[in-house]
Design an enzyme around this catalytic site. Sequence first.
Site, PDB file in Angstrom:
ATOM      1  N   CYS A   1       0.819  -1.223   0.000  1.00  4.46           N
ATOM      2  CA  CYS A   1       0.000   0.000   0.000  1.00  4.46           C
ATOM      3  C   CYS A   1       0.851   1.270   0.000  1.00  4.46           C
ATOM      4  O   CYS A   1       0.349   2.360  -0.249  1.00  4.46           O
ATOM      5  CB  CYS A   1      -0.953  -0.009   1.185  1.00  4.46           C
ATOM      6  SG  CYS A   1      -2.004  -1.462   1.186  1.00  4.46           S
TER       7      CYS A   1
ATOM      8  N   HIS B   1      -3.558   6.974   2.645  1.00  2.40           N
ATOM      9  CA  HIS B   1      -3.911   5.698   2.020  1.00  2.40           C
ATOM     10  C   HIS B   1      -5.282   5.280   2.543  1.00  2.40           C
ATOM     11  O   HIS B   1      -5.552   5.363   3.743  1.00  2.40           O
ATOM     12  CB  HIS B   1      -2.846   4.650   2.385  1.00  2.40           C
ATOM     13  CG  HIS B   1      -3.263   3.262   2.051  1.00  2.40           C
ATOM     14  ND1 HIS B   1      -3.750   2.921   0.816  1.00  2.40           N
ATOM     15  CD2 HIS B   1      -3.279   2.124   2.794  1.00  2.40           C
ATOM     16  CE1 HIS B   1      -4.051   1.640   0.815  1.00  2.40           C
ATOM     17  NE2 HIS B   1      -3.774   1.128   2.000  1.00  2.40           N
TER      18      HIS B   1
ATOM     19  N   ASN C   1     -10.007  -0.446  -0.200  1.00  6.18           N
ATOM     20  CA  ASN C   1      -8.541  -0.336  -0.191  1.00  6.18           C
ATOM     21  C   ASN C   1      -8.002  -0.850  -1.529  1.00  6.18           C
ATOM     22  O   ASN C   1      -8.099  -2.037  -1.822  1.00  6.18           O
ATOM     23  CB  ASN C   1      -7.996  -1.172   0.976  1.00  6.18           C
ATOM     24  CG  ASN C   1      -6.479  -1.144   1.078  1.00  6.18           C
ATOM     25  OD1 ASN C   1      -5.798  -0.664   0.184  1.00  6.18           O
ATOM     26  ND2 ASN C   1      -5.961  -1.671   2.175  1.00  6.18           N
TER      27      ASN C   1
HETATM   28  N1  COA Z   1     -17.855  -9.587   9.190  1.00  8.12           N
HETATM   29  C1  COA Z   1     -18.273  -9.902  10.432  1.00  8.12           C
HETATM   30  N2  COA Z   1     -17.452 -10.233  11.418  1.00  8.12           N
HETATM   31  C2  COA Z   1     -16.138 -10.236  11.158  1.00  8.12           C
HETATM   32  C3  COA Z   1     -15.621  -9.924   9.893  1.00  8.12           C
HETATM   33  C4  COA Z   1     -16.536  -9.583   8.880  1.00  8.12           C
HETATM   34  N3  COA Z   1     -16.149  -9.251   7.629  1.00  8.12           N
HETATM   35  N4  COA Z   1     -14.267  -9.997   9.925  1.00  8.12           N
HETATM   36  C5  COA Z   1     -13.942 -10.350  11.181  1.00  8.12           C
HETATM   37  N5  COA Z   1     -15.064 -10.506  11.918  1.00  8.12           N
HETATM   38  C6  COA Z   1     -15.177 -10.891  13.324  1.00  8.12           C
HETATM   39  C7  COA Z   1     -14.002 -11.684  13.816  1.00  8.12           C
HETATM   40  O1  COA Z   1     -14.162 -13.049  13.519  1.00  8.12           O
HETATM   41  C8  COA Z   1     -14.038 -11.397  15.297  1.00  8.12           C
HETATM   42  O2  COA Z   1     -15.005 -12.213  15.880  1.00  8.12           O
HETATM   43  P1  COA Z   1     -14.781 -12.824  17.371  1.00  8.12           P
HETATM   44  O3  COA Z   1     -14.703 -11.602  18.270  1.00  8.12           O
HETATM   45  O4  COA Z   1     -16.003 -13.646  17.547  1.00  8.12           O
HETATM   46  O5  COA Z   1     -13.504 -13.573  17.291  1.00  8.12           O
HETATM   47  C9  COA Z   1     -14.529  -9.955  15.380  1.00  8.12           C
HETATM   48  O6  COA Z   1     -15.178  -9.695  14.123  1.00  8.12           O
HETATM   49  C10 COA Z   1     -13.444  -8.938  15.604  1.00  8.12           C
HETATM   50  O7  COA Z   1     -12.376  -9.213  14.696  1.00  8.12           O
HETATM   51  P2  COA Z   1     -11.141  -8.274  14.560  1.00  8.12           P
HETATM   52  O8  COA Z   1     -10.226  -8.850  13.497  1.00  8.12           O
HETATM   53  O9  COA Z   1     -10.577  -7.997  15.908  1.00  8.12           O
HETATM   54  O10 COA Z   1     -11.873  -6.955  13.991  1.00  8.12           O
HETATM   55  P3  COA Z   1     -11.296  -5.512  13.784  1.00  8.12           P
HETATM   56  O11 COA Z   1     -12.069  -4.524  14.524  1.00  8.12           O
HETATM   57  O12 COA Z   1      -9.797  -5.492  13.922  1.00  8.12           O
HETATM   58  O13 COA Z   1     -11.643  -5.251  12.241  1.00  8.12           O
HETATM   59  C11 COA Z   1     -10.460  -5.210  10.144  1.00  8.12           C
HETATM   60  C12 COA Z   1     -11.099  -6.081  11.225  1.00  8.12           C
HETATM   61  C13 COA Z   1      -9.821  -6.138   9.098  1.00  8.12           C
HETATM   62  C14 COA Z   1     -11.551  -4.384   9.495  1.00  8.12           C
HETATM   63  C15 COA Z   1      -9.405  -4.295  10.802  1.00  8.12           C
HETATM   64  O14 COA Z   1      -8.563  -5.050  11.632  1.00  8.12           O
HETATM   65  C16 COA Z   1      -8.550  -3.560   9.843  1.00  8.12           C
HETATM   66  O15 COA Z   1      -9.033  -2.748   9.062  1.00  8.12           O
HETATM   67  N6  COA Z   1      -7.235  -3.793   9.912  1.00  8.12           N
HETATM   68  C17 COA Z   1      -6.255  -3.066   9.138  1.00  8.12           C
HETATM   69  C18 COA Z   1      -6.369  -3.489   7.729  1.00  8.12           C
HETATM   70  C19 COA Z   1      -5.421  -2.755   6.879  1.00  8.12           C
HETATM   71  O16 COA Z   1      -5.338  -1.563   6.939  1.00  8.12           O
HETATM   72  N7  COA Z   1      -4.757  -3.530   6.051  1.00  8.12           N
HETATM   73  C20 COA Z   1      -3.979  -3.068   5.009  1.00  8.12           C
HETATM   74  C21 COA Z   1      -2.840  -2.272   5.463  1.00  8.12           C
HETATM   75  S1  COA Z   1      -2.692  -1.146   4.222  1.00  8.12           S
END
Ligand code: COA
Length: 333
Positions: free
Chosen positions: A114, A255, A285
């Site tokens: 990214c 980004h 993204n």
């Molecule tokens: N729909 C519903 N539930 C979901 C899900 C989805 N698409 N994806 C994950 N979950 C669930 C998980 O299974 C977890 O459930 P649990 O509590 O029963 O285990 C819960 O939601 C929380 O998961 P978590 O991974 O802690 O969520 P989060 O708040 O961190 O959000 C992202 C997930 C991916 C949206 C977030 O972590 C994120 O944006 N990360 C950075 C991504 C990024 O910028 N990547 C590229 C770098 S450029």
Amino acid sequence: MAYAAFRSIGAYVPQKVLTNNDLAEMVDTSDEWIYKRTGIKERRIAAKEEKTSDMGTKAAELAIERSGVPREDIDLVVCGTISPDYFNMPATATIISNNLGLNSPMAFDMSAACTGFIYSLSIAKAFVESGMKKNVLVVGAEKLSAITDFTDRGTCILFGDGAGAAVISATENKEEAIIDIHTAADGAYADLLMTPNGGSGSQHDALESEAAGCYMQMKGNETFKIAVRTLTKDVKEILAHNNIESDSIKHFVPHQANLRIIKAVGDALKMKKEQVVLTVEKYGNTSGASIPMAINDIYEKGELKAGELMLLDAFGGGLTWGSALVPFSPLKK
Ligand code: COA
């Protein structure tokens, strides 16, 4: 000494829209969950036959046309991408260059996920300032749908396809010049975001496993926390280093990974709502393409004017990160 001026911007988005509701039919998720956690409503998906180079070429056509630089004068093409047309060779930049009918410039891809656009911009700046090149086409193009596992709700909700491009040219006028670019990486976190197979680090012999391993995998929550911490520090440093206050920034172009990351960094900088450029809701993204696509968005709305200062920041797989202070310096007024 030559300086590097950011002359123009262009972008391309594929027609097909994939909404959160569409995704909710494919994996266990909902529009509400995705929007609340990421700020994303929909993303674009390239057609099956549409390659990363095709999208990059369309964005570049616009950028070159808007720059006023004759295409035969482009002497370097850098394409930031993690979804190249072909994994090892040829570089997508060489295909884009050929599609555009350029005059055999040096052309290569930049693998910085990214942060690909900011890394590529720093290469453009360095080549121009050294006098080795005069007009650099910087492309960020991604067909992330080709490397996304659409059964993994932790990643498939985030990513989309698209391309953006900019022309960077030599100038004698320091007022027009890109002010500064920060770039950094820390491979200790390589496993947070990766496509584990398809390369010399592959863990599988069977071809089917190889193919599945080419999809992106991500530890989202850990990535999120490091992204907020690292970006906040990096943008604060680039502003302080250049004695620039955040209210001098006309357009903060982060980004577009996640609205919550953007808000956290924007709040730490005390950015006002009108300074922050947001496209994450409609494009998701798009990795290396996200910053030039966002710049193009404000350009096409008539909101980006000559002389206005942009602050860019990005964070991605590697881990890589970077920021840049870039005045918009078109040749054509
Ligand atoms: N729909 C519903 N539930 C979901 C899900 C989805 N698409 N994806 C994950 N979950 C669930 C998980 O299974 C977890 O459930 P649990 O509590 O029963 O285990 C819960 O939601 C929380 O998961 P978590 O991974 O802690 O969520 P989060 O708040 O961190 O959000 C992202 C997930 C991916 C949206 C977030 O972590 C994120 O944006 N990360 C950075 C991504 C990024 O910028 N990547 C590229 C770098 S450029």
